[in-house]
Design an enzyme around this catalytic site. Structure first.
Site, PDB file in Angstrom:
ATOM      1  N   PRO A   1      -8.336 -17.520  21.976  1.00 49.60           N
ATOM      2  CA  PRO A   1      -9.604 -16.787  22.118  1.00 49.60           C
ATOM      3  C   PRO A   1     -10.605 -17.597  22.955  1.00 49.60           C
ATOM      4  CG  PRO A   1      -9.456 -17.758  19.929  1.00 49.60           C
ATOM      5  CD  PRO A   1      -8.156 -18.058  20.613  1.00 49.60           C
TER       6      PRO A   1
ATOM      7  N   ASP B   1     -11.680 -22.985  23.364  1.00 49.47           N
ATOM      8  CA  ASP B   1     -10.844 -22.316  22.365  1.00 49.47           C
ATOM      9  C   ASP B   1     -11.684 -22.142  21.099  1.00 49.47           C
ATOM     10  OD1 ASP B   1      -9.027 -21.535  20.428  1.00 49.47           O
ATOM     11  OD2 ASP B   1      -7.472 -22.950  21.040  1.00 49.47           O
ATOM     12  N   HIS B   2     -12.016 -20.889  20.779  1.00 48.88           N
ATOM     13  CA  HIS B   2     -12.919 -20.626  19.649  1.00 48.88           C
ATOM     14  C   HIS B   2     -12.300 -21.000  18.306  1.00 48.88           C
ATOM     15  CE1 HIS B   2     -16.534 -19.201  17.929  1.00 48.88           C
ATOM     16  NE2 HIS B   2     -16.794 -18.248  18.792  1.00 48.88           N
ATOM     17  N   ARG B   3     -10.982 -21.162  18.257  1.00 48.04           N
ATOM     18  CA  ARG B   3     -10.354 -21.598  17.006  1.00 48.04           C
ATOM     19  C   ARG B   3     -10.677 -23.056  16.711  1.00 48.04           C
ATOM     20  NH1 ARG B   3      -4.265 -20.238  18.677  1.00 48.04           N
ATOM     21  NH2 ARG B   3      -5.021 -21.605  20.360  1.00 48.04           N
ATOM     22  N   VAL B   4     -10.967 -23.814  17.777  1.00 45.33           N
ATOM     23  CA  VAL B   4     -11.184 -25.250  17.647  1.00 45.33           C
ATOM     24  C   VAL B   4     -12.662 -25.620  17.721  1.00 45.33           C
ATOM     25  CG1 VAL B   4     -10.585 -27.509  18.635  1.00 45.33           C
ATOM     26  CG2 VAL B   4      -8.936 -25.628  18.743  1.00 45.33           C
TER      27      VAL B   4
END
Length: 442
Positions: free
Chosen positions: A239, A414-417
């Site tokens: 994402p 990276d929006h997860r990170v």
């Protein structure tokens, strides 16, 4: 006794390679440690050392052969006095295996179900409680994608399952292989294999559009296949979001000119890119939560600043990694970057020199590109896209209109990170380091 020489796995993700050149010929004596061949992986041309000793009795794979699968016999060592002709007749059928396996990939539609069938065979072979050998990363990816490792055929040494095996596996293949009794599920392998035929059909339909036009068909080499696979994965699974800032370069340009004048006697010439690398490395220390990678079911936060830098080469690119960049001087970073870039262009980098890092830089400013959005290279948490420095009118601190050299930067995250506020803090630190280069080096 004859000993097979197998196609080695020269990197953790290598599935196949090109046997570029034999450095020994049939009949030559081979000692342990001798360089016997050059092998091209998807990223580099690497020397292959012999492990065993003997006489090179028979070369099974000719130099220049592409798509040789890992663990395929490529030659045979014999003992003194042993007949090479006997070895040839005994070993000749074996190299046909990789060719047969490669046939479905070359586009025959009727062979499309082969991957599912292959997975089913693997499941049967391990149904008696045989241990499944897989790398930790392959196990994490399999767990995330819901893949039964028992249904995956390993391509690593001795059949070990590696990352590339599970990335190409279909989650539905495992249940299909297990369910022999249920008729509806018996059709699952064909359904799961259907997407495999799609690329060939798509290629054919595209070619048909240009049937009346002149064109050149370019066969994908290992590097281009890897780039296509990894960046498709990145855009489909990561994402992305984007943060943009402009940097005033005038103070840095003046400082750089002064340093270069003083370093000229040592043969050192610093580039703007050297300052960017240093600024990012320091920023990763200043904002440590941004120094992170995605690891499937967890985030790994790194302590050192290992910065990858994209280097364009013919037919693709490398991202060599400058390790512990925050601890190195500008001149040391400059020398190391020049060395890595030169060896990248000749494909002489070792795997450890282009793998790893938590963050990357892609600079297209030298081509006059003002701004762009870069694609994150997994498992990195972010990548900085750097544009050209352009002289333009700006409003000065006193409110008056003046001119300044401004450089556009876009941070792909990276929006997860990394969340938005953290990404903004990280980009702000990079900008401040570039606009205050003396303070950055203090």
């Amino acid at each position: 006794m004859a000993t097979e020489i197998l196609m080695p796995a020269l990197s953790p993700t290598m599935e196949e390679g090109t046997l570029a050149k034999w450095l020994k010929k049939e009949g030559d004596e081979v000692r342990s440690g001798d360089i016997i061949a050059e092998i091209e992986t998807d990223k580099a041309t690497m020397e292959f050392e012999a492990v065993d000793e003997g006489i090179l009795g028979k070369i099974l794979i000719a130099e220049g052969t592409a798509g040789v699968k890992v663990n395929t016999p490529i030659a045979v060592l014999v003992e003194e006095g042993e007949s090479a002709d006997a070895v040839s007749s005994a070993k000749a059928p074996e190299p046909q295996e990789p060719a047969d396996e490669a046939a479905p990939a070359q586009g025959a539609p009727k062979e499309a179900p082969a991957p599912a069938a292959k997975a089913a065979e693997a499941q049967v072979a391990r149904s008696e409680g045989e241990r499944v050998f897989a790398s930790p990363l392959a196990r994490r990816i399999a767990k995330e994608k819901g893949i039964d490792l028992a249904a995956v055929q390993g391509s690593g040494p001795r059949g070990r399952i590696v990352k590339a095996d599970v990335e190409g596996a279909q989650p539905s293949a495992a249940p299909a292989a297990k369910a022999d009794a249920a008729a509806p599920k018996a059709d699952a392998p064909a359904a799961a294999a259907a997407p495999v035929a799609a690329p060939a059909a798509s290629a054919a339909s595209v070619a048909k559009l240009f049937a009346d036009r002149d064109y050149e068909e370019v066969t994908l080499d290992g590097m281009r296949k890897t780039i296509a696979a990894r960046l498709s994965e990145a855009k489909q699974t990561i994402p992305h979001f984007y943060l943009r800032r402009e940097v005033a370069l005038d103070a840095l340009m003046a400082f750089r000119a002064d340093l270069n004048a003083k370093l000229e006697s040592r043969g050192v010439k610093l580039s703007v890119n050297d300052f960017i690398i240093k600024a990012c490395a320091v920023a990763l220390q200043q904002v440590p939560n941004a120094n992170a990678v995605w690891a499937g079911d967890r985030i790994l936060r790194l302590k050192p600043s290992d910065v990858a830098v994209a280097v364009a080469i013919e037919g693709g690119l490398f991202t060599p990694v400058l390790r512990d960049a925050h601890q190195k001087s500008l001149s040391a970073l400059s020398a190391e970057m020049k060395d890595l870039a030169a060896r990248a262009r000749t494909k002489k980098l070792a795997p450890h020199e282009y793998q790893g890092g938590s963050f990357a830089i892609s600079n297209l400013g030298m081509f006059g590109v003002e701004n762009f959005d870069a694609v994150i290279n997994p498992p990195h948490g972010s990548i900085l896209a750097v544009g050209a420095g352009i002289r333009k009118p700006v409003v000065g601190k006193d409110g008056a209109i003046t001119t300044a050299t401004m450089m556009s930067m876009t941070l792909s995250v990276d929006h997860r990170v990394i969340d938005g506020a953290l990404g903004a803090e990280f980009l702000k630190a990079i900008v401040e380091n570039l606009e205050n280069p003396i303070a950055m080096l203090a």
